[in-house]
Design an enzyme around this catalytic site. Structure first.
Site, PDB file in Angstrom:
ATOM      1  N   GLU A 149     -14.418 -26.301  39.786  1.00 42.99           N
ATOM      2  CA  GLU A 149     -15.012 -25.715  38.582  1.00 42.99           C
ATOM      3  C   GLU A 149     -14.708 -26.653  37.425  1.00 42.99           C
ATOM      4  OE1 GLU A 149     -13.192 -22.367  36.767  1.00 42.99           O
ATOM      5  OE2 GLU A 149     -11.158 -22.936  37.317  1.00 42.99           O
ATOM      6  N   ASN A 180     -13.451 -26.528  33.402  1.00 40.57           N
ATOM      7  CA  ASN A 180     -12.927 -25.717  32.304  1.00 40.57           C
ATOM      8  C   ASN A 180     -13.342 -26.380  30.996  1.00 40.57           C
ATOM      9  OD1 ASN A 180     -11.691 -23.851  33.998  1.00 40.57           O
ATOM     10  ND2 ASN A 180      -9.867 -25.126  34.191  1.00 40.57           N
TER      11      ASN A 180
HETATM   12  P1  ADP Z   1      -9.653 -20.207  38.421  1.00 37.11           P
HETATM   13  O1  ADP Z   1     -10.902 -20.090  37.624  1.00 37.11           O
HETATM   14  O2  ADP Z   1      -8.969 -18.911  38.602  1.00 37.11           O
HETATM   15  O3  ADP Z   1      -8.796 -21.327  37.952  1.00 37.11           O
HETATM   16  P2  ADP Z   1     -10.339 -21.923  40.683  1.00 37.11           P
HETATM   17  O4  ADP Z   1     -11.655 -21.936  41.347  1.00 37.11           O
HETATM   18  O5  ADP Z   1     -10.011 -23.073  39.793  1.00 37.11           O
HETATM   19  O6  ADP Z   1     -10.182 -20.550  39.895  1.00 37.11           O
HETATM   20  O7  ADP Z   1      -9.230 -21.767  41.800  1.00 37.11           O
HETATM   21  C1  ADP Z   1      -7.875 -21.562  41.482  1.00 37.11           C
HETATM   22  C2  ADP Z   1      -6.990 -22.153  42.580  1.00 37.11           C
HETATM   23  O8  ADP Z   1      -7.306 -21.585  43.878  1.00 37.11           O
HETATM   24  C3  ADP Z   1      -7.161 -23.638  42.786  1.00 37.11           C
HETATM   25  O9  ADP Z   1      -6.333 -24.366  41.942  1.00 37.11           O
HETATM   26  C4  ADP Z   1      -6.783 -23.814  44.242  1.00 37.11           C
HETATM   27  O10 ADP Z   1      -5.378 -23.820  44.373  1.00 37.11           O
HETATM   28  C5  ADP Z   1      -7.270 -22.559  44.891  1.00 37.11           C
HETATM   29  N1  ADP Z   1      -8.616 -22.724  45.480  1.00 37.11           N
HETATM   30  C6  ADP Z   1      -9.779 -22.464  44.865  1.00 37.11           C
HETATM   31  N2  ADP Z   1     -10.816 -22.705  45.680  1.00 37.11           N
HETATM   32  C7  ADP Z   1     -10.309 -23.140  46.846  1.00 37.11           C
HETATM   33  C8  ADP Z   1     -10.877 -23.540  48.108  1.00 37.11           C
HETATM   34  N3  ADP Z   1     -12.175 -23.534  48.324  1.00 37.11           N
HETATM   35  N4  ADP Z   1     -10.042 -23.906  49.081  1.00 37.11           N
HETATM   36  C9  ADP Z   1      -8.715 -23.878  48.879  1.00 37.11           C
HETATM   37  N5  ADP Z   1      -8.113 -23.517  47.745  1.00 37.11           N
HETATM   38  C10 ADP Z   1      -8.893 -23.148  46.718  1.00 37.11           C
HETATM   39  P1  ADP Z   2      -5.280 -23.949  32.864  1.00 33.80           P
HETATM   40  O1  ADP Z   2      -6.504 -23.656  33.696  1.00 33.80           O
HETATM   41  O2  ADP Z   2      -5.570 -24.427  31.486  1.00 33.80           O
HETATM   42  O3  ADP Z   2      -4.279 -24.739  33.563  1.00 33.80           O
HETATM   43  P2  ADP Z   2      -4.110 -21.507  33.671  1.00 33.80           P
HETATM   44  O4  ADP Z   2      -5.061 -21.484  34.807  1.00 33.80           O
HETATM   45  O5  ADP Z   2      -2.686 -21.535  33.943  1.00 33.80           O
HETATM   46  O6  ADP Z   2      -4.586 -22.569  32.602  1.00 33.80           O
HETATM   47  O7  ADP Z   2      -4.319 -20.282  32.743  1.00 33.80           O
HETATM   48  C1  ADP Z   2      -5.034 -19.226  33.199  1.00 33.80           C
HETATM   49  C2  ADP Z   2      -5.942 -18.740  32.138  1.00 33.80           C
HETATM   50  O8  ADP Z   2      -5.200 -17.928  31.250  1.00 33.80           O
HETATM   51  C3  ADP Z   2      -6.523 -19.877  31.380  1.00 33.80           C
HETATM   52  O9  ADP Z   2      -7.859 -20.010  31.797  1.00 33.80           O
HETATM   53  C4  ADP Z   2      -6.462 -19.448  29.970  1.00 33.80           C
HETATM   54  O10 ADP Z   2      -7.763 -19.119  29.559  1.00 33.80           O
HETATM   55  C5  ADP Z   2      -5.625 -18.192  29.943  1.00 33.80           C
HETATM   56  N1  ADP Z   2      -4.462 -18.387  29.106  1.00 33.80           N
HETATM   57  C6  ADP Z   2      -3.390 -19.134  29.350  1.00 33.80           C
HETATM   58  N2  ADP Z   2      -2.517 -19.083  28.333  1.00 33.80           N
HETATM   59  C7  ADP Z   2      -3.055 -18.276  27.412  1.00 33.80           C
HETATM   60  C8  ADP Z   2      -2.652 -17.814  26.127  1.00 33.80           C
HETATM   61  N3  ADP Z   2      -1.525 -18.180  25.546  1.00 33.80           N
HETATM   62  N4  ADP Z   2      -3.444 -16.968  25.483  1.00 33.80           N
HETATM   63  C9  ADP Z   2      -4.574 -16.585  26.023  1.00 33.80           C
HETATM   64  N5  ADP Z   2      -5.011 -16.959  27.212  1.00 33.80           N
HETATM   65  C10 ADP Z   2      -4.278 -17.808  27.911  1.00 33.80           C
HETATM   66 MG    MG Z   3      -9.227 -23.265  37.880  1.00 31.18          MG
END
Ligand code: ADP
Ligand code: ADP
Ligand code: MG
Length: 666
Positions: free
Chosen positions: A288, A290
């Site tokens: 994805e 961000n």
């Molecule tokens: P979010 O929007 O909650 O960050 P992501 O799609 O970035 O969701 O996924 C969060 C985490 O889940 C990733 O950092 C990875 O560790 C795991 N993950 C996501 N998709 C996969 C996949 N297709 N296979 C294995 N691990 C995954």
């Molecule tokens: P990132 O994807 O930037 O590494 P994380 O996946 O750890 O961040 O954070 C999860 C989600 O929580 C992020 O997508 C962010 O939008 C939200 N988040 C994290 N810290 C805060 C905060 N201090 N206030 C509001 N939302 C937060």
């Molecule tokens: Mg993510």
């Protein structure tokens, strides 16, 4: 450049943005909720505007209030930080409509990338390698099963609107899909108000590697290399680093080129992050994008020397990027540890409360490493239940990965927090693991390495030595003090033969003082410890010293007898005994663990609103014992079993500490 901007966020990221603004001479307006009235960000801002009660949906998420605050203060632009409104395309559009600059990408880019299904379609078109799967919506459970079987198990069921590790479920077979699909759908509906679901292949034991990109409004996009964020718990990042120990130049360039291509495909014009999962074989697949500043952006700043908040402000103001890809290079290595208010010893349960003590390591250059600590709190502040339980982001930088990790271990030793549960010892345990040091990372790392949860580590030889030396030193100081006030014997000061018990291990020692050092000869091992440069204030937590040239810090708590000493993840009870009392100790039956079954204990610090039982009363299981107010919430404390009340501790109006005895049963 702007002359005044509004920061639509709180906590450490608001403070982080203020720091850059101050350096650039830009005035800041911080909006805050009632819960944040006394916060550091509010203290540091040039102007502040109260926008409502603590819950984010009545304050930080209300676009109207933020826009009003902007107009009222004359701020020209809004930095949304992360979370809250940062990835809401409607909000970015609303800013544009109101003539306010949104310090982030254009609404079209947020829209295109904000949705996992839509972004995968863009990515596929831009030639980015995607996780094999079904790029489209799933209609119902039968459809989910059909698609999963086409892809082949295991698969991942994901909410298109998901974020923050929510709305994700792995399915290993048909039954998992039948259960998981409706569950993820319901969770997505509840959390994001959007129940569109898709399914992709679950890459087993992958690594999470992401590329930082930066674009301007003139069509330029560069990447600022990668971060590895594989150390995760429940799909949420805990430890991040830059660069990644997995990548070689060729893979880095390939991932960077794909990330830039995707950013260009959506006219990306700010800082953003393209996330990938990578196999151990360096294959990689787009996850994805961000469209905001990322929590872990400091590690990128430490290896590139750029200030990402400044870059976001410059491009938002219309400046072209001042450098091209060729001028960017990686300098050294950086690691970030997220210090969370959660108790690793209790399954990482959130542990909100007051920071009775908050004493981070000094920022800046230390001998072999540099420390940066991004925090939004001060000693005495409260970590509330309303927002993220993050206390701070501790980063270290060094020329090499090994140096940055060693620096992080030391920096964690020098981080002292009291008043609530925190994960400092857990983070230190990871830094000390050979697997982490060797760079064999995977998103399953924490589950692999701590299958039973976290219970601390056994002391290493150095740790046992440091605990021994610190205990002997403190024992002598206490004796000297006792003698000064006239109620102590000279014995402890003149005696040279001692037995030090570190946990269950006993060692005979001979102690001598010699030119500013404490020499402790270990009888069985035919070697001695030399302790110098002690910094210790009795009664306060940390004890610093240098042992055989190696600096260390331990945390000390008094125990009924002796001390409880923690060095990183190892915590032991340490006793300094005379040979005779050591012998007696051996013959004593092992002390029974305190029996708490007859006690009702306060689970948190707070104020007793009512004490609902009296001495002599029979209380049945589940009956209310008392009510404690903490974090503006009333918590009902109930009896876990039947009993007759023998003693009552506090009464209504008293404040209680965590673990304080409220009621004792006969
Ligand atoms: P979010 O929007 O909650 O960050 P992501 O799609 O970035 O969701 O996924 C969060 C985490 O889940 C990733 O950092 C990875 O560790 C795991 N993950 C996501 N998709 C996969 C996949 N297709 N296979 C294995 N691990 C995954
Ligand atoms: P990132 O994807 O930037 O590494 P994380 O996946 O750890 O961040 O954070 C999860 C989600 O929580 C992020 O997508 C962010 O939008 C939200 N988040 C994290 N810290 C805060 C905060 N201090 N206030 C509001 N939302 C937060
Ligand atoms: Mg993510």
């Amino acid at each position: 450049m702007f002359s005044k901007i509004l920061i639509a966020n709180r906590g450490e990221i608001a403070v982080r943005i203020i720091k850059t603004c101050r350096r650039l001479g830009v005035k800041t307006v911080v909006v805050y909720s009632e819960a944040d009235a006394d916060s550091l960000a509010v203290e540091m801002a040039d102007e502040v505007v109260l926008i409502g009660p603590a819950p984010a949906n009545q304050s930080y998420l209300v676009a109207d209030k933020i826009i009003d605050a902007c107009k009222q203060t004359g701020a020209e632009a809004i930095h949304p930080g992360f979370g809250f409104l940062s990835e809401k395309a409607e909000f970015a559009q609303r800013c544009a409509d109101e003539g306010i600059v949104f310090i982030g990408p254009n609404p079209g880019a947020i829209q295109a990338m904000g949705d996992k299904i839509e972004s995968k379609k863009f990515a596929a078109k831009a030639g980015v390698s995607c996780v094999p799967g079904h790029i489209g919506e799933i209609d119902d459970t039968a459809h989910a099963v059909r698609i999963s079987e086409e892809i082949g198990y295991p698969v991942m069921i994901k909410a298109s609107a998901g974020g923050g590790g929510k709305g994700i479920r792995v399915a290993w077979n048909r039954k998992d899909v039948e259960e998981g699909f409706p569950a993820v759908r319901a969770e997505a509906k509840g959390a994001f108000g959007d129940d569109r679901i898709f399914i992709e292949k679950f890459i087993e034991s992958p690594r999470h590697i992401e590329i930082q990109v930066l674009g301007d409004k003139h069509g330029h996009v560069v990447h600022l290399f990668e971060r590895e964020c594989s150390i995760q718990r429940r799909n949420q990042k805990v430890i991040e680093e830059a660069p990644s120990p997995l990548l070689d130049e060729e893979t880095r360039a390939a991932m960077g080129a794909q990330a830039v291509a995707l950013a260009q495909a959506v006219n990306y014009d700010s800082a953003g992050t393209v996330e990938f999962v990578a196999g151990q074989d360096k294959s990689f697949y787009f996850l994805e994008m961000n469209t905001r500043l990322q929590v872990e952006h400091p590690v990128t700043e430490l290896i590139t020397g750029l200030d990402l908040v400044e870059q976001m402000m410059r491009v938002a103001a219309g400046e072209p990027l001042a450098f091209g890809q060729g001028e960017l290079k990686i300098n050294g290595w950086a690691v970030e540890s997220r210090i969370y208010a959660e108790d690793p010893y209790r399954k990482f349960l959130p542990s909100i409360g007051r920071l009775v003590r908050y004493d981070p390591p000094a920022e800046g250059a230390h001998s072999a490493y540099t420390v940066r600590n991004d925090a939004g709190v001060r000693e005495g502040d409260e970590i509330s239940m309303f927002y993220d339980p993050m206390i701070s982001k501790l980063c270290t930088w060094a020329p090499t990965r090994a140096g940055a990790i060693a620096g992080m271990g030391r920096a964690l030793e020098d981080f002292h927090i009291q008043g609530l549960g925190h994960n400092v010892a857990f983070l230190a345990a990871v830094m000390d693991q050979e697997r982490f040091q060797s760079g064999q990372l995977a998103t399953s790392y924490i589950a692999d390495e701590f299958p039973e949860g976290f219970a601390g580590t056994e002391p290493t030889a150095f740790q046992a030595d440091a605990m021994t030396a610190a205990a002997v030193f403190m024992h002598r100081k206490q004796a000297a003090r006792a003698r000064k006030v006239g109620n102590g014997l000279a014995g402890p000061l003149t005696r040279t033969e001692w037995v030090v018990a570190v946990g269950k291990a006993k060692r005979q020692v001979t102690v001598a003082e010699a030119d500013g050092a404490l020499e402790i000869a270990l009888a069985e091992e035919a070697r001695s410890l030399r302790l110098t440069d002690v910094e210790w204030v009795p009664g306060r937590g940390p004890f610093k010293g240098v042992l055989g040239g190696e600096p260390f810090t331990v945390e000390v708590a008094p125990a009924g007898e002796g001390f409880v000493i923690r060095h990183r993840a190892a915590k032991e009870r340490v006793l300094v005994l005379t040979p005779l009392s050591a012998e007696l100790h051996d013959r004593l039956p092992e002390k029974q663990k305190a029996d708490t079954s007859k006690l009702v204990i306060s689970p948190m610090p707070g104020l007793v609103v009512s004490m609902d039982v009296a001495v002599g009363q029979t209380v049945r299981e589940g009956e209310i014992v008392c009510v404690i107010e903490a974090m503006k919430m009333q918590n009902i404390i109930r009896a876990e079993r039947e009993g007759v009340v023998k003693t009552v501790g506090p009464k209504a109006g008293d404040s209680v500490a965590a673990d304080e005895v409220l009621v004792e049963f006969a």
